[in-house]
Write a protein that holds these residues in place. Structure first.
Motif, PDB file in Angstrom:
ATOM      1  N   CYS A 111       0.880  -1.266   0.047  1.00  0.00           N
ATOM      2  CA  CYS A 111       0.068  -0.040   0.167  1.00  0.00           C
ATOM      3  C   CYS A 111       0.908   1.330   0.114  1.00  0.00           C
ATOM      4  O   CYS A 111       1.239   1.701   1.097  1.00  0.00           O
ATOM      5  N   LEU A 112       1.155   1.584  -0.933  1.00  0.00           N
ATOM      6  CA  LEU A 112       1.947   2.594  -1.312  1.00  0.00           C
ATOM      7  C   LEU A 112       1.573   3.434  -2.550  1.00  0.00           C
ATOM      8  O   LEU A 112       0.719   2.948  -3.182  1.00  0.00           O
ATOM      9  N   PRO A 113       1.839   4.829  -2.729  1.00  0.00           N
ATOM     10  CA  PRO A 113       1.348   5.516  -4.089  1.00  0.00           C
ATOM     11  C   PRO A 113       1.630   5.106  -5.243  1.00  0.00           C
ATOM     12  O   PRO A 113       3.045   4.398  -5.474  1.00  0.00           O
ATOM     13  N   GLU A 114       0.962   4.998  -6.271  1.00  0.00           N
ATOM     14  CA  GLU A 114       1.216   5.008  -7.558  1.00  0.00           C
ATOM     15  C   GLU A 114       2.428   5.171  -7.854  1.00  0.00           C
ATOM     16  O   GLU A 114       2.923   6.380  -7.924  1.00  0.00           O
ATOM     17  N   GLY A 115       3.450   4.445  -8.575  1.00  0.00           N
ATOM     18  CA  GLY A 115       4.550   4.678  -9.182  1.00  0.00           C
ATOM     19  C   GLY A 115       5.684   4.823  -8.156  1.00  0.00           C
ATOM     20  O   GLY A 115       6.887   4.921  -8.399  1.00  0.00           O
ATOM     21  N   HIS A 116       5.335   4.454  -7.016  1.00  0.00           N
ATOM     22  CA  HIS A 116       6.503   4.393  -5.860  1.00  0.00           C
ATOM     23  C   HIS A 116       7.445   3.325  -6.074  1.00  0.00           C
ATOM     24  O   HIS A 116       7.072   2.341  -6.498  1.00  0.00           O
ATOM     25  N   ALA A 117       8.761   3.586  -5.753  1.00  0.00           N
ATOM     26  CA  ALA A 117       9.829   2.632  -6.311  1.00  0.00           C
ATOM     27  C   ALA A 117       9.756   1.344  -5.636  1.00  0.00           C
ATOM     28  O   ALA A 117      10.132   0.342  -6.279  1.00  0.00           O
ATOM     29  N   GLU A 118       9.102   1.441  -4.631  1.00  0.00           N
ATOM     30  CA  GLU A 118       8.912  -0.010  -3.650  1.00  0.00           C
ATOM     31  C   GLU A 118       8.000  -0.818  -4.076  1.00  0.00           C
ATOM     32  O   GLU A 118       7.509  -1.795  -3.489  1.00  0.00           O
ATOM     33  N   ARG A 119       6.852  -0.164  -4.894  1.00  0.00           N
ATOM     34  CA  ARG A 119       5.502  -0.888  -5.343  1.00  0.00           C
ATOM     35  C   ARG A 119       6.299  -2.260  -6.288  1.00  0.00           C
ATOM     36  O   ARG A 119       7.087  -2.340  -7.059  1.00  0.00           O
ATOM     37  N   ASN A 120       5.524  -3.452  -5.873  1.00  0.00           N
ATOM     38  CA  ASN A 120       5.654  -4.530  -6.777  1.00  0.00           C
ATOM     39  C   ASN A 120       5.486  -4.278  -8.504  1.00  0.00           C
ATOM     40  O   ASN A 120       6.250  -4.780  -9.246  1.00  0.00           O
ATOM     41  N   ASP A 121       4.422  -3.746  -8.597  1.00  0.00           N
ATOM     42  CA  ASP A 121       3.907  -3.261  -9.761  1.00  0.00           C
ATOM     43  C   ASP A 121       5.210  -2.428 -10.848  1.00  0.00           C
ATOM     44  O   ASP A 121       5.237  -2.691 -11.788  1.00  0.00           O
ATOM     45  N   MET A 134       8.563  -2.619 -10.055  1.00  0.00           N
ATOM     46  CA  MET A 134       9.355  -3.910 -10.447  1.00  0.00           C
ATOM     47  C   MET A 134       8.919  -4.503 -11.575  1.00  0.00           C
ATOM     48  O   MET A 134       9.754  -4.999 -12.580  1.00  0.00           O
ATOM     49  N   LEU A 135       7.579  -5.079 -11.853  1.00  0.00           N
ATOM     50  CA  LEU A 135       7.258  -6.094 -12.514  1.00  0.00           C
ATOM     51  C   LEU A 135       7.254  -5.385 -14.034  1.00  0.00           C
ATOM     52  O   LEU A 135       7.274  -5.642 -15.159  1.00  0.00           O
ATOM     53  N   LYS A 136       6.780  -3.906 -14.025  1.00  0.00           N
ATOM     54  CA  LYS A 136       6.764  -3.162 -15.351  1.00  0.00           C
ATOM     55  C   LYS A 136       8.102  -2.993 -15.763  1.00  0.00           C
ATOM     56  O   LYS A 136       8.571  -3.186 -16.862  1.00  0.00           O
ATOM     57  N   GLN A 137       9.164  -2.778 -14.773  1.00  0.00           N
ATOM     58  CA  GLN A 137      10.461  -2.597 -15.369  1.00  0.00           C
ATOM     59  C   GLN A 137      11.234  -3.790 -16.016  1.00  0.00           C
ATOM     60  O   GLN A 137      11.864  -3.896 -17.026  1.00  0.00           O
ATOM     61  N   GLN A 138      10.940  -5.123 -15.214  1.00  0.00           N
ATOM     62  CA  GLN A 138      11.467  -6.254 -15.649  1.00  0.00           C
ATOM     63  C   GLN A 138      11.062  -6.853 -16.930  1.00  0.00           C
ATOM     64  O   GLN A 138      11.340  -7.740 -17.434  1.00  0.00           O
ATOM     65  N   LEU A 139       9.270  -6.762 -17.062  1.00  0.00           N
ATOM     66  CA  LEU A 139       8.748  -7.762 -18.027  1.00  0.00           C
ATOM     67  C   LEU A 139       7.677  -6.859 -18.932  1.00  0.00           C
ATOM     68  O   LEU A 139       7.838  -6.595 -19.867  1.00  0.00           O
ATOM     69  N   TRP A 140       6.709  -6.221 -18.007  1.00  0.00           N
ATOM     70  CA  TRP A 140       5.584  -5.810 -18.823  1.00  0.00           C
ATOM     71  C   TRP A 140       6.218  -4.560 -19.793  1.00  0.00           C
ATOM     72  O   TRP A 140       5.507  -4.246 -20.921  1.00  0.00           O
ATOM     73  N   VAL A 143      -3.215  -4.416 -12.275  1.00  0.00           N
ATOM     74  CA  VAL A 143      -2.468  -4.063 -11.260  1.00  0.00           C
ATOM     75  C   VAL A 143      -3.324  -4.002  -9.994  1.00  0.00           C
ATOM     76  O   VAL A 143      -4.639  -3.971 -10.090  1.00  0.00           O
ATOM     77  N   ILE A 144      -2.956  -4.278  -8.700  1.00  0.00           N
ATOM     78  CA  ILE A 144      -3.749  -4.184  -7.657  1.00  0.00           C
ATOM     79  C   ILE A 144      -3.674  -2.661  -7.234  1.00  0.00           C
ATOM     80  O   ILE A 144      -2.719  -1.765  -6.973  1.00  0.00           O
ATOM     81  N   PRO A 145      -4.942  -2.158  -7.093  1.00  0.00           N
ATOM     82  CA  PRO A 145      -5.057  -0.458  -6.780  1.00  0.00           C
ATOM     83  C   PRO A 145      -4.813  -0.278  -5.064  1.00  0.00           C
ATOM     84  O   PRO A 145      -5.319   0.340  -4.581  1.00  0.00           O
TER      85      PRO A 145
END
Ligand code: 6PG
Length: 223
Positions: A71-81, A83-89, A99-101
């Motif tokens: 539960c962090l703001p959208e785009g926060h560096a510690e969000r799992n999404d 990392m997933l966007k960076q590495q894959l999507w 994504v989980i809102p």
């Protein structure tokens, strides 16, 4: 119950896991038009996901979800999404990602994501991580979320920051067709030894409660 794939080192374990996930995806797509796959957060899966992105998969037939989100703001560096966007999507052409809102707060986000998951359950493949305490997704030992039977659950007081999270519930993980875990590092060797030896300490661990798992580990996990 579990299947153990033991690789020489982390790079090989990441490659072996990526190959296995590729094969599982193709197997699902030989039976149905879409493959619904949930991905992990944390650090361990980054290399595996980067290798997966290099595969020649029918990406338009894949639908992506998360096992959990912080539960962090959208785009926060510690969000799992992130990392997933960076590495894959970000390396795929217009991937279908749910994504989980989590920025809406744990309760609201869990309710909202539950509608997404319930519309397609059971997931075909759930790719997870494991913490040194035996947690998986954001299901932590002795946390009330463990006994929450909703398909997506709000998590509070997580021992791993941040305290508030959203996670696929235990029932969703148990009902998935295939579960895959990639784990590495001496810090996880003790827990993996308990699980491999089915000790009393291992029985109630969240990661050991989701059902049969295809484990991809390297020799650093063997103590
Ligand atoms: C998270 C993950 C969590 C993670 C494990 C392992 O939000 O951190 O969902 O379940 O997979 O804690 O993390 P590492 O791969 O960084 O060891």
């Amino acid at each position: 119950m579990h299947n153990w794939h033991i690789s020489e080192d982390f790079e090989q374990a990441s490659k072996d896991a990526a190959d296995f996930i590729e094969q599982q995806i193709l197997s699902v797509l030989s039976q149905q038009a879409k493959c619904h796959i949930a991905l992990p957060g944390g650090n361990t899966p980054a290399r595996c996901l980067s290798l997966l992105a290099e595969k020649g998969l029918p990406w338009q037939q894949l639908v992506w979800y998360l096992g959990d989100e912080r539960c962090l703001p959208e785009g926060h560096a510690e969000r799992n999404d992130v990392m997933l966007k960076q590495q894959l999507w970000s390396r795929l052409e217009s991937p279908e990602v749910h994504v989980i809102p989590a920025e809406r707060g744990a309760e609201q986000a869990a309710q909202d994501y539950q509608r997404v998951i319930d519309a397609i359950a059971p997931l075909d493949i759930v790719f997870l991580g494991m913490g040194e305490d035996g947690h998986t997704a954001s299901l932590f030992p002795d946390n009330p979320a463990l006994s929450d039977t909703h398909s997506v659950v709000a998590v509070h007081n997580s021992p791993k920051p941040p305290p508030d999270r959203v996670s696929l519930g235990m029932t969703t993980l148990q009902n998935a067709r295939v579960r895959v875990i990639l784990a590495s590092g001496e810090g996880k060797a003790g827990m993996i030894s308990h699980i491999r030896n089915n000790t009393p300490e291992a029985v109630a661990l969240p990661v050991n409660s989701v059902g049969a798992i295809h484990w991809f580990i390297d020799k650093t996990c063997l103590g």
